[in-house]
Design a protein around this motif. Structure first.
Motif, PDB file in Angstrom:
ATOM      1  N   GLN A 157      53.109   7.222 -47.163  1.00 36.22           N
ATOM      2  CA  GLN A 157      53.801   8.297 -46.431  1.00 36.22           C
ATOM      3  C   GLN A 157      52.939   9.554 -46.354  1.00 36.22           C
ATOM      4  O   GLN A 157      52.948  10.276 -45.356  1.00 36.22           O
ATOM      5  N   PHE A 158      52.191   9.800 -47.431  1.00 36.88           N
ATOM      6  CA  PHE A 158      51.302  10.960 -47.439  1.00 36.88           C
ATOM      7  C   PHE A 158      50.209  10.783 -46.384  1.00 36.88           C
ATOM      8  O   PHE A 158      49.906  11.695 -45.606  1.00 36.88           O
ATOM      9  N   ALA A 159      49.635   9.574 -46.341  1.00 35.03           N
ATOM     10  CA  ALA A 159      48.588   9.288 -45.349  1.00 35.03           C
ATOM     11  C   ALA A 159      49.148   9.417 -43.935  1.00 35.03           C
ATOM     12  O   ALA A 159      48.480   9.947 -43.036  1.00 35.03           O
ATOM     13  N   ALA A 160      50.390   8.967 -43.734  1.00 30.96           N
ATOM     14  CA  ALA A 160      51.016   9.058 -42.406  1.00 30.96           C
ATOM     15  C   ALA A 160      51.178  10.530 -42.003  1.00 30.96           C
ATOM     16  O   ALA A 160      50.945  10.903 -40.851  1.00 30.96           O
ATOM     17  N   ALA A 161      51.557  11.377 -42.975  1.00 29.61           N
ATOM     18  CA  ALA A 161      51.700  12.809 -42.691  1.00 29.61           C
ATOM     19  C   ALA A 161      50.338  13.411 -42.344  1.00 29.61           C
ATOM     20  O   ALA A 161      50.213  14.219 -41.418  1.00 29.61           O
ATOM     21  N   ALA A 162      49.306  12.989 -43.083  1.00 30.30           N
ATOM     22  CA  ALA A 162      47.950  13.503 -42.836  1.00 30.30           C
ATOM     23  C   ALA A 162      47.430  13.049 -41.475  1.00 30.30           C
ATOM     24  O   ALA A 162      46.757  13.798 -40.767  1.00 30.30           O
ATOM     25  N   MET A 163      47.759  11.822 -41.099  1.00 26.64           N
ATOM     26  CA  MET A 163      47.269  11.261 -39.836  1.00 26.64           C
ATOM     27  C   MET A 163      48.030  11.801 -38.632  1.00 26.64           C
ATOM     28  O   MET A 163      47.487  11.920 -37.542  1.00 26.64           O
ATOM     29  N   SER A 164      49.312  12.101 -38.821  1.00 31.12           N
ATOM     30  CA  SER A 164      50.115  12.508 -37.676  1.00 31.12           C
ATOM     31  C   SER A 164      50.021  14.008 -37.399  1.00 31.12           C
ATOM     32  O   SER A 164      50.546  14.491 -36.399  1.00 31.12           O
ATOM     33  N   ARG A 165      49.365  14.753 -38.293  1.00 29.74           N
ATOM     34  CA  ARG A 165      49.150  16.179 -38.018  1.00 29.74           C
ATOM     35  C   ARG A 165      48.111  16.296 -36.919  1.00 29.74           C
ATOM     36  O   ARG A 165      46.935  16.048 -37.124  1.00 29.74           O
ATOM     37  N   PHE A 166      48.540  16.675 -35.720  1.00 30.21           N
ATOM     38  CA  PHE A 166      47.636  16.773 -34.575  1.00 30.21           C
ATOM     39  C   PHE A 166      46.811  18.046 -34.702  1.00 30.21           C
ATOM     40  O   PHE A 166      47.351  19.115 -34.950  1.00 30.21           O
ATOM     41  N   TRP A 190      47.382  20.652 -42.789  1.00 32.06           N
ATOM     42  CA  TRP A 190      47.410  20.179 -44.167  1.00 32.06           C
ATOM     43  C   TRP A 190      48.541  19.163 -44.350  1.00 32.06           C
ATOM     44  O   TRP A 190      49.593  19.288 -43.708  1.00 32.06           O
ATOM     45  N   ALA A 191      48.327  18.215 -45.268  1.00 28.95           N
ATOM     46  CA  ALA A 191      49.403  17.321 -45.705  1.00 28.95           C
ATOM     47  C   ALA A 191      49.828  17.766 -47.106  1.00 28.95           C
ATOM     48  O   ALA A 191      48.991  18.221 -47.894  1.00 28.95           O
ATOM     49  N   TRP A 192      51.129  17.630 -47.396  1.00 27.59           N
ATOM     50  CA  TRP A 192      51.685  18.155 -48.645  1.00 27.59           C
ATOM     51  C   TRP A 192      52.613  17.170 -49.330  1.00 27.59           C
ATOM     52  O   TRP A 192      53.412  16.496 -48.668  1.00 27.59           O
ATOM     53  N   LEU A 193      52.529  17.166 -50.659  1.00 25.90           N
ATOM     54  CA  LEU A 193      53.594  16.626 -51.496  1.00 25.90           C
ATOM     55  C   LEU A 193      54.204  17.861 -52.151  1.00 25.90           C
ATOM     56  O   LEU A 193      53.470  18.668 -52.736  1.00 25.90           O
ATOM     57  N   TYR A 194      55.503  18.038 -52.008  1.00 25.37           N
ATOM     58  CA  TYR A 194      56.110  19.256 -52.533  1.00 25.37           C
ATOM     59  C   TYR A 194      57.473  18.964 -53.127  1.00 25.37           C
ATOM     60  O   TYR A 194      58.090  17.935 -52.853  1.00 25.37           O
ATOM     61  N   LYS A 195      57.902  19.884 -53.974  1.00 20.78           N
ATOM     62  CA  LYS A 195      59.167  19.704 -54.678  1.00 20.78           C
ATOM     63  C   LYS A 195      60.219  20.593 -54.040  1.00 20.78           C
ATOM     64  O   LYS A 195      60.000  21.782 -53.834  1.00 20.78           O
ATOM     65  N   LYS A 196      61.342  19.975 -53.699  1.00 14.36           N
ATOM     66  CA  LYS A 196      62.447  20.746 -53.128  1.00 14.36           C
ATOM     67  C   LYS A 196      63.750  20.205 -53.694  1.00 14.36           C
ATOM     68  O   LYS A 196      63.984  18.998 -53.642  1.00 14.36           O
ATOM     69  N   ASN A 197      64.584  21.076 -54.224  1.00 10.41           N
ATOM     70  CA  ASN A 197      65.840  20.664 -54.846  1.00 10.41           C
ATOM     71  C   ASN A 197      65.620  19.539 -55.852  1.00 10.41           C
ATOM     72  O   ASN A 197      66.355  18.557 -55.875  1.00 10.41           O
TER      73      ASN A 197
END
Ligand code: MN3
Length: 238
Positions: A150-159, A163-170
């Motif tokens: 999923q991280f790679a997909a986020a990095a690849m889909s950023r046109f 930046w790609a991120w892993l982050y903490k929310k709630n």
């Protein structure tokens, strides 16, 4: 009574003194100390040569990151900004309009790169995720391989650049990407995602082009080998 000539003289003096005052102010600004500085790297430029080449590290840190810091300092003259780049990020949306975009771009560049360098380590020193981090990854994504996909997909889909991120929310881990130098510490209205950054990857071409050219996917895949889990663990535990 003030006649026209006296009025013009008074006005001229007022203008001159205000110009002088402004000149002194900008001189003071030129002499003012920089509010932000380029952090030195905790490893040598050739530490990741098989994965990120030496020249890329030199240019990325010494030119790109240095330029963000210099431009941030220039924009910060005359403003009282938070000393901590992380705190600065959470205040971007409150800055005056004429300064917002330059501080968003260059302050974001400074914060993101400062974090990114601490999240890299030579392959012998990358450590391993703690039980808490593994559990959080499993609970949010099922397993670590799915998280990486999923991280790679986020990095690849950023046109374009971002930046790609892993982050903490709630108290849960999430994955997303931001454009340009935005990050999840910024107001969600600016960056599109919000939370506490745990891991980040620079997908600007300047981060990988010399070695990988158009092969961003290969860069992302190789980068996992130098992710500093000790930093990930510490950020997660904070
Ligand atoms: Mn960069």
């Amino acid at each position: 009574m003030m006649n026209r000539r006296n009025f013009l003289n008074t006005a001229a003096i007022a203008t001159t003194s205000s110009l002088l005052f402004r000149a002194e102010n900008s001189l003071g600004s030129l002499l003012a100390e920089d509010q932000y500085s380029l952090p030195s790297l905790p490893y040598t430029h050739d530490a990741f040569d098989a994965i990120i080449d030496t020249q890329t590290m030199q240019i990325h840190h010494g030119k790109h990151h240095a330029a963000y810091v210099a431009n941030l300092n220039k924009a910060a003259v005359g403003l009282q900004l938070p000393k901590s780049p992380a705190e600065l990020m959470s205040r971007i949306h409150t800055l005056p309009d004429e300064k917002k975009s330059v501080i968003r771009n260059n302050g974001g560049g400074h914060y993101n790169h400062t974090l990114f360098w601490t999240l890299l380590a030579p392959q012998t020193q990358v450590g391993t995720p703690t039980a808490e981090v593994i559990q959080a990854i499993q609970s949010s994504f099922g397993n670590i391989d799915t998280m990486k996909e999923q991280f790679a997909a986020a990095a690849m889909s950023r046109f374009g650049s971002g930046w790609a991120w892993l982050y903490k929310k709630n108290n849960r881990l999430q994955i997303g990407s931001t454009a340009n130098q935005d990050n999840p510490l910024m107001d969600e209205s600016l960056s599109g995602i919000s939370g506490k950054p745990i891991l980040c990857l620079d997908v600007w071409e300047h981060a990988y082009y010399l070695k990988y050219q158009n092969r961003r996917a290969d860069y992302v895949k190789a980068w996992w080998n130098i992710v500093n889990w000790n930093t990930v663990n510490a950020l997660f535990a904070e």
